[in-house]
Each structure stands twice: as structure tokens, then as C-alpha cells.
Motif scaffolding. Structure first.
Motif, PDB file in Angstrom:
ATOM      1  N   THR A   1      -2.806  -4.038  -8.514  1.00  0.00           N
ATOM      2  CA  THR A   1      -2.004  -3.136  -9.269  1.00  0.00           C
ATOM      3  C   THR A   1      -2.647  -1.678  -9.048  1.00  0.00           C
ATOM      4  O   THR A   1      -2.095  -0.589  -9.247  1.00  0.00           O
TER       5      THR A   1
ATOM      6  N   THR B   1       8.473   0.390   0.275  1.00  0.00           N
ATOM      7  CA  THR B   1       9.348  -0.253  -0.594  1.00  0.00           C
ATOM      8  C   THR B   1      10.421  -1.093   0.340  1.00  0.00           C
ATOM      9  O   THR B   1      10.796  -0.305   1.446  1.00  0.00           O
TER      10      THR B   1
ATOM     11  N   THR C   1      13.921  -2.984   0.903  1.00  0.00           N
ATOM     12  CA  THR C   1      15.052  -2.933   0.383  1.00  0.00           C
ATOM     13  C   THR C   1      16.030  -3.992   1.149  1.00  0.00           C
ATOM     14  O   THR C   1      16.031  -4.055   2.276  1.00  0.00           O
TER      15      THR C   1
ATOM     16  N   SER D   1      14.181  -7.127  -2.897  1.00  0.00           N
ATOM     17  CA  SER D   1      13.798  -5.454  -2.802  1.00  0.00           C
ATOM     18  C   SER D   1      12.604  -5.486  -3.747  1.00  0.00           C
ATOM     19  O   SER D   1      12.683  -6.247  -4.790  1.00  0.00           O
ATOM     20  N   GLY D   2      11.879  -4.541  -3.604  1.00  0.00           N
ATOM     21  CA  GLY D   2      10.763  -4.119  -4.319  1.00  0.00           C
ATOM     22  C   GLY D   2       9.634  -3.415  -3.680  1.00  0.00           C
ATOM     23  O   GLY D   2       9.832  -2.801  -2.498  1.00  0.00           O
ATOM     24  N   ASN D   3       8.526  -3.179  -4.455  1.00  0.00           N
ATOM     25  CA  ASN D   3       7.442  -2.328  -3.933  1.00  0.00           C
ATOM     26  C   ASN D   3       6.227  -3.135  -3.774  1.00  0.00           C
ATOM     27  O   ASN D   3       6.049  -4.360  -4.013  1.00  0.00           O
TER      28      ASN D   3
ATOM     29  N   GLU E   1       5.929  -6.696  -5.614  1.00  0.00           N
ATOM     30  CA  GLU E   1       6.623  -6.566  -6.923  1.00  0.00           C
ATOM     31  C   GLU E   1       8.094  -6.527  -6.706  1.00  0.00           C
ATOM     32  O   GLU E   1       8.690  -5.578  -6.271  1.00  0.00           O
ATOM     33  N   VAL E   2       8.713  -7.579  -7.003  1.00  0.00           N
ATOM     34  CA  VAL E   2      10.274  -7.642  -6.961  1.00  0.00           C
ATOM     35  C   VAL E   2      10.787  -7.110  -8.017  1.00  0.00           C
ATOM     36  O   VAL E   2      10.694  -7.128  -9.129  1.00  0.00           O
ATOM     37  N   THR E   3      11.923  -6.175  -7.399  1.00  0.00           N
ATOM     38  CA  THR E   3      12.708  -5.307  -8.437  1.00  0.00           C
ATOM     39  C   THR E   3      14.109  -6.038  -8.428  1.00  0.00           C
ATOM     40  O   THR E   3      14.950  -5.748  -9.663  1.00  0.00           O
ATOM     41  N   LYS E   4      14.511  -6.554  -7.313  1.00  0.00           N
ATOM     42  CA  LYS E   4      15.783  -6.996  -7.430  1.00  0.00           C
ATOM     43  C   LYS E   4      15.943  -8.030  -6.134  1.00  0.00           C
ATOM     44  O   LYS E   4      15.078  -8.143  -5.212  1.00  0.00           O
TER      45      LYS E   4
END
Length: 120
Positions: free
Chosen positions: A35, A42, A44, A94-96, A115-118
Motif C-alpha cells: 500500500t 487501474t 476495468t 476491476s480495481g487498482n 485491490e479489487v473494487t468490482k
């Protein structure tokens, strides 16, 4: 018990203790992500296969670059939920993405922290 038996037993115990201590250390950081590193990109709706990386012991989204046979990106998933721990499943996530501390010992294989966001 003679001295040779005592020394052998002590050596075996010391070795096994070191192995156990090393395993516990790696278990604690198994899902740790870098981190402190800046987000480099990113993703997608990135398609790939869920795998458990043997070297790091972490779950990852494995993506083979189209048109190549040996260019692979391993996106090590930060704190995966149970849906992202089923090896062999195809996933769209999707994610960073950040630089990973995990180093590859093979050409064509690159590790990232993810870091998964979706996801699905």
C-alpha cells in the motif's frame, strides 16, 4: 539415550521450529499488499483465471497477454473474499494496481498487487 541421539533430536527440533516460525511469518503477510506504492494503473473488467500462486501463497488473477505464449501478469489479490479463492474459475475484475514486492524468477512473468473494487 546417548549423546548422538540427543544431538540429532535437538537438531531436528531446531530445524522444525525454524520452519514453523517461517511459515507463521508468511501466513501473517499472505494477503498483505504494497500500500505504500503508488497506484500504477487501474484495470476495468479485466478477464483472467483465479489461481493460487505457488511462490507467494496468495490468490491471483492470472492474465496471459493475447498473442503471446509466455507473457503473464499475476495480479495478487489483496484480501480476497471467498468468491475469489476458487482456483480455475474465470473472473472479470476491476480495481487498482500497485507494484508488488513479490519478484519473479522467470522471464515473462510480472507480479502486481491488486485491490479489487468490482468483480464477478
Amino acid at each position: 539415550m546417548n549423546i548422538k541421539s540427543v544431538l540429532l533430536s535437538a537438531t531436528v527440533c531446531a530445524f522444525l521450529g525454524a520452519c514453523t516460525m517461517q511459515k507463521n511469518t508468511s501466513d501473517q503477510s499472505m494477503n498483505a499488499c504494497n500500500t505504500s506504492a503508488a497506484i500504477t494503473k487501474t484495470l476495468t473488467d479485466q478477464k483472467g483465471t483465479i489461481v493460487k500462486d505457488e511462490k507467494s501463497g496468495r490468490y491471483a488473477l492470472r492474465v496471459v497477454t493475447p498473442g503471446t505464449i509466455d507473457e503473464v501478469s499475476m495480479y495478487l489479490i489483496c484480501n480476497p473474499d471467498s468468491s475469489l479463492t476458487k482456483e480455475g474459475n474465470m473472473a472479470t475484475l476491476s480495481g487498482n494496481v500497485r507494484a508488488s514486492k513479490q519478484m519473479s524468477n522467470m522471464g515473462g512473468l510480472t507480479y502486481y498487487d491488486f485491490e479489487v473494487t468490482k468483480g464477478q
